[in-house]
Enzyme design. Sequence first.
Site, PDB file in Angstrom:
ATOM      1  N   HIS A  12     -29.311  65.885 -36.796  1.00  0.00           N
ATOM      2  CA  HIS A  12     -29.557  65.490 -35.401  1.00  0.00           C
ATOM      3  C   HIS A  12     -29.293  63.998 -35.178  1.00  0.00           C
ATOM      4  CE1 HIS A  12     -34.054  65.147 -36.755  1.00  0.00           C
ATOM      5  NE2 HIS A  12     -33.446  63.994 -36.921  1.00  0.00           N
ATOM      6  N   HIS A  59     -38.853  59.967 -33.853  1.00  0.00           N
ATOM      7  CA  HIS A  59     -38.468  58.756 -34.600  1.00  0.00           C
ATOM      8  C   HIS A  59     -39.091  57.528 -33.946  1.00  0.00           C
ATOM      9  CE1 HIS A  59     -35.376  61.855 -35.147  1.00  0.00           C
ATOM     10  NE2 HIS A  59     -35.129  61.326 -36.321  1.00  0.00           N
ATOM     11  N   HIS A 193     -28.944  60.972 -46.367  1.00  0.00           N
ATOM     12  CA  HIS A 193     -28.696  59.667 -45.741  1.00  0.00           C
ATOM     13  C   HIS A 193     -29.837  58.703 -46.053  1.00  0.00           C
ATOM     14  CE1 HIS A 193     -31.193  61.528 -42.581  1.00  0.00           C
ATOM     15  NE2 HIS A 193     -31.162  60.471 -41.800  1.00  0.00           N
ATOM     16  N   GLU A 240     -35.906  64.457 -44.323  1.00  0.00           N
ATOM     17  CA  GLU A 240     -35.919  65.284 -43.103  1.00  0.00           C
ATOM     18  C   GLU A 240     -35.612  66.747 -43.405  1.00  0.00           C
ATOM     19  OE1 GLU A 240     -34.762  62.149 -39.553  1.00  0.00           O
ATOM     20  OE2 GLU A 240     -33.193  63.463 -40.293  1.00  0.00           O
TER      21      GLU A 240
HETATM   22 FE   LIG Z   1     -33.963  62.193 -37.771  1.00  0.00          FE
END
Ligand SMILES: [Fe+2]
Lengths: 280, 138
Positions: A12, A59, A193, A240
């Site tokens: 996302h 976030h 990431h 995540e």
């Molecule tokens: Fe995220």
Amino acid sequence: MARITVGIGTSHVPAIGAAIDLGKTKDPYWKPVFDGYEWTKTWIENEKPDVIVLVYNDHATAFDMDIIPTFAIACSDSFKPADEGWGPRKVPDIHNHADLAWHIAQSCILDEFDMTIVNNIDLDHGLTVPLSLMFGQPEEWPCKVIPIAVNVVTYPPPSGNRCYGLGEAIARAVESFDEDLNVQIWGTGGMSHQLQGPRAGLINPEWDQKFLDNMTANPALLRAIPHIEYLRETGSEGIEMVMWLIMRGALGDNIKELHRHYHVPASNTAVGHIVLEKTS
Amino acid sequence: MSELARTNIHEYLAELEDIPGTRVYTTKRARQGYWLNQFAMSLMKAKNREAWKADEAAYLADWPMTQDQRDAVLARDYNLLLDLGGNIYYLAKVFSTDGLSFLQAVSTMTGMSTEDYQDMMINGGRSPKGLRSIKEGT
Ligand SMILES: [Fe+2]
């Protein structure tokens, strides 16, 4: 009766949302990211889900350091896309199936998953980017959305095992809801990431692909992956992916992989996408 | 298989500190960085961004942060801010107010130019090889 038919996993990344909003999806940099969603966009038009249980994380948008719920379910009738500092994304408001959301909340709590109930929340890119990826740029989203927010920012986030179990509890809740509904569950975020420190930019395609393989081949292995493995192998933000396990847990034993897409990079991130159909 | 071995909290926390070039946002850092992150969060509001841009030092003076944290914010030293309890999703409010993308801001923490960092990402990103564990060097 309501039933879960399909699970979808997807990254996302906020830059994906920006690329859609700014009309850059055909740019050479972005085209390979979006090409992998074309199959799903066509397929989902025929699937016509009534409701999506959409697992995402906030976030530092709606939740700051004052309140950090591990698992939260949003139960109000509708939601606005959040202003994350440069104005809200120009996407439609999100409408809930509030009866089902409240039902999932009460069922999960009785099932010993102590959900936080939220009634006033704006939804950030973690929720709106997956909708844009699957549905493009419609005037209105074609289905209802039940947002489930997971803390993956402040350690410790929930374990993969706990996430998987929550998925199982969500499935039990949906199946006990007395309305004929085609429900999908989406797990979002990841894949590998890292957005911080000298090690930023870490990408691990071998690990990511194995994770996608084991969605069907060996989900029991996935639920046992400890946090430290996500951190070491997939970067600090790869954690995540525990949110994908909520999706996987809700699908039960018998599933079929319909579609997969993997591309590096989108901004700092490896983009992963999978479509899983429940077969019994 | 819903029962897994119980996690030893001390081993768990020690392992989080064993990753090269990474600051995991633990409860300890969350406590240390509480006001730093809440300051950053305040920049979500346009009115606050204006006040911040007009006089950064004066804006920071209103927040009960340490002087180290204030200096590191003014210097945009993001690695130091991580050490002082900052979290990247909160610090993002500072760099987006500066007009930087995640990619641009993240590259400043790597010792690489933004161009070199972006090239590395386009070529597949940074391999985890040798960057999994400080102790093991793997
Ligand atoms: Fe995220």
